[in-house]
Design an enzyme around this catalytic site. Structure first.
Site: not given
Length: 499
Positions: A271-275
RNA sequence: GCUCCCAUCGUCUAGUGGUCUAGGACACUGGCCUCUCACGUCGGUAACAGGGGUUCGAACCCCCUUGGGAGCACCA
């Protein structure tokens, strides 16, 4: 139970009691002679993410390798969430990666007439029926089943209904087989069996008449002659349903390959929090398309101990049936390494072409480029010390725009109190007969002997900070050679003010 | 809850019954190279989830457990 049709990769077992036929049916001859057609079918509800790119890549590779066709289809039937921007982003991402398609893009919204036509046929043939159950009724049914610990599913109570129910516009349901099993011969997962009793009569058209996903996919794959459905393994559970519909339609069932998903570095859903999850972000970050593809192809697949593949090698060696079954974690460091490897292997001229947009982005304009050293020469120096194009552009800028000030830390460490040395260097370099790396190197070595106990570092570092503004750069002799004498002396002159 | 999928170093993987004291790569780490940073190069740490079988022999076959994941919509 509806008649069983012959098909490509499925067999239906008749339940014990109804003796007789087993339809084996892997028509290998046909598989070999039929030309391969694969597809990528994203829904334009967001950016093209990295997991989607990998399934697209696998489909593309399989088609290219088999000399087949690759079809692009946009599944835009979710009117609420589909956007034009997302569609554009998908096309742009595919184009950037060089995953070219032979047919399409086809848009499902433009195929509504065809879906309605098939729907009518199925209704007429009795393989589909109108269902007048209200949502409340169906919800209650499911609630009940859940309560009993069963898997929630429609019980088929409208199957026999012939009369309409007043004031209710019906949905259309697929009449699924009651007994037996549906077997998926998956190219990646092998044989996967589903009891038909697990599958209920799914809705294939909503009460407003619009067809649903599982139905559209089936009709499209059929119409488009798709021979190999390569998609995420989150669709494995949908497959038996799609096969049943295909069979009810008398269509050939394609081969299936369900590729595992990509997880974040922490093994959680990506997801976005992984970059970055969108492909275009990787372009912004300075990755080469072939490097990203190389990284993706190795995530879940291998060819001996080979890590670096050119696009041609991928096409040559890739085999869809040797893709791993397990999900794999995205590893940003390895992507970086692979990108660096690809950058190293390109010719300076080739790499220059990729670098240009990034240089412009950091303010190195065409005219600055024209006034400075030739770019491929700069690229050649930077090639094995940059992991991304962004990094390379930042390092290359120094060749075209002189630093206005030195990095304070580096000035403090290497330049402080070196006024005399700088003056000597300026004089020696100014007197050099030919301005080339080897000659510059000799001068610096002499200076090291006469002024720094033979320590090259004591000479090179102050010089480096003076001309580059910082303590890191390509080899100083080669760097000065590219600057040219005039520019070098000018920079040395300016640096005296930093001391 | 039910159905389905999955399981080798931290990560990506090789491995398909003996050649495995488990190979390669990234990352980490020690040395070499060296004007900085890199590249390169030589070395090191590090894994068969657990338990039962089958077999003369199991990372490889079977079963169970555990742990992950997906699906079960008038979403795709």
């Amino acid at each position: 139970m509806p008649r069983v049709k012959r098909c490509l990769s499925v067999s239906i077992r008749i339940p014990a009691g109804q003796r007789g036929c087993y339809y084996p049916v892997f028509d290998s001859l046909r598989l070999r002679t039929m030309s391969v057609r694969t597809r990528f079918a994203p829904s334009p509800t967001g950016y093209l993410h990295i997991g989607g790119v990998r399934t697209a890549l696998y489909s593309w590779l399989h088609a290219r390798q088999q000399g087949g066709h690759f079809v692009l289809r946009i599944e835009d039937t979710d009117v609420e969430r589909s956007t034009l921007e997302a569609t554009a982003a998908i096309l742009e991402g595919m184009a950037w990666l060089g995953l070219d398609w032979d047919e399409g893009p086809f848009y499902q919204m433009q195929r509504m007439d065809r879906y309605r036509e098939v729907l009518a046929q199925m209704l007429a043939a009795g393989t589909a029926y109108h269902c007048y159950c209200s949502r409340e009724e169906v919800d209650a049914m499911r609630e009940n089943q859940r309560g009993r610990g069963e898997k929630p599913r429609y019980d088929g109570r409208c199957r026999q209904r012939t009369a309409a129910r007043d004031g209710v516009t019906p949905v259309i349901r697929f009449r699924s087989p009651d007994g037996g099993e549906t077997v998926v011969e998956d190219l990646i997962h092998g044989t996967v069996r589903f009891q038909n009793s697990e599958l209920d009569d799914l809705i294939i058209a909503r009460s407003d008449g619009t067809p649903t996903y599982n139905f559209c996919v089936v009709v499209d794959d059929w119409d488009m002659g798709i021979t190999h459905v390569i998609r995420g393994d989150d669709h494995l559970n949908n497959t038996p349903r799609q096969m049943q519909i295909l069979q009810a339609l008398g269509a050939q069932v394609p081969a299936y390959a369900h590729v595992p998903m990509i997880l974040g570095p922490d093994k959680q859903k990506l997801s976005k929090r992984h970059g970055a999850v969108s492909v275009l972000e990787y372009r912004e970050q300075g990755f080469l398309p072939d490097a990203l593809l190389n990284f993706l192809v190795r995530l879940g697949w291998s060819h001996g101990d080979q890590e670096i593949f050119t696009r041609e090698e991928m096409v040559e060696f890739f085999r869809i049936d040797t893709v791993n079954k397990a999900a794999s974690a995205f590893n940003p460091e390895k992507l970086l390494w692979i990108n660096a490897q690809h950058m190293q292997r390109l010719t300076p001229e080739g790499l220059t072409q990729h670098l240009l947009p990034y240089l412009n982005a950091v303010g190195v304009t065409e005219s600055l480029l024209a006034a400075g050293p030739t770019l491929p020469a700069v690229v050649a120096l930077l090639q094995e010390r940059s992991k991304t194009l962004v990094e390379m552009a930042a390092a290359a800028a120094m060749f075209y725009v002189a630093p206005v000030a030195g990095e304070p830390k580096d000035v403090e460490k290497h330049l402080h109190g070196q006024g005399a040395l700088l003056a000597t260097m300026t004089q020696a370099l100014g007197a050099l007969p030919n301005w080339e790396a080897a000659a510059i190197h000799s001068v610096l070595q002499e200076l090291a002997v006469t002024h720094a106990d033979g320590k090259m570092g004591k000479v090179a570092q102050p010089l480096r900070v003076a001309v580059a503004g910082r303590a890191v750069s390509p080899p100083i002799d080669a760097t000065l050679a590219l600057f040219g004498r005039e520019e070098t002396l000018a920079r040395l002159q300016r640096a005296t003010a930093w001391i």
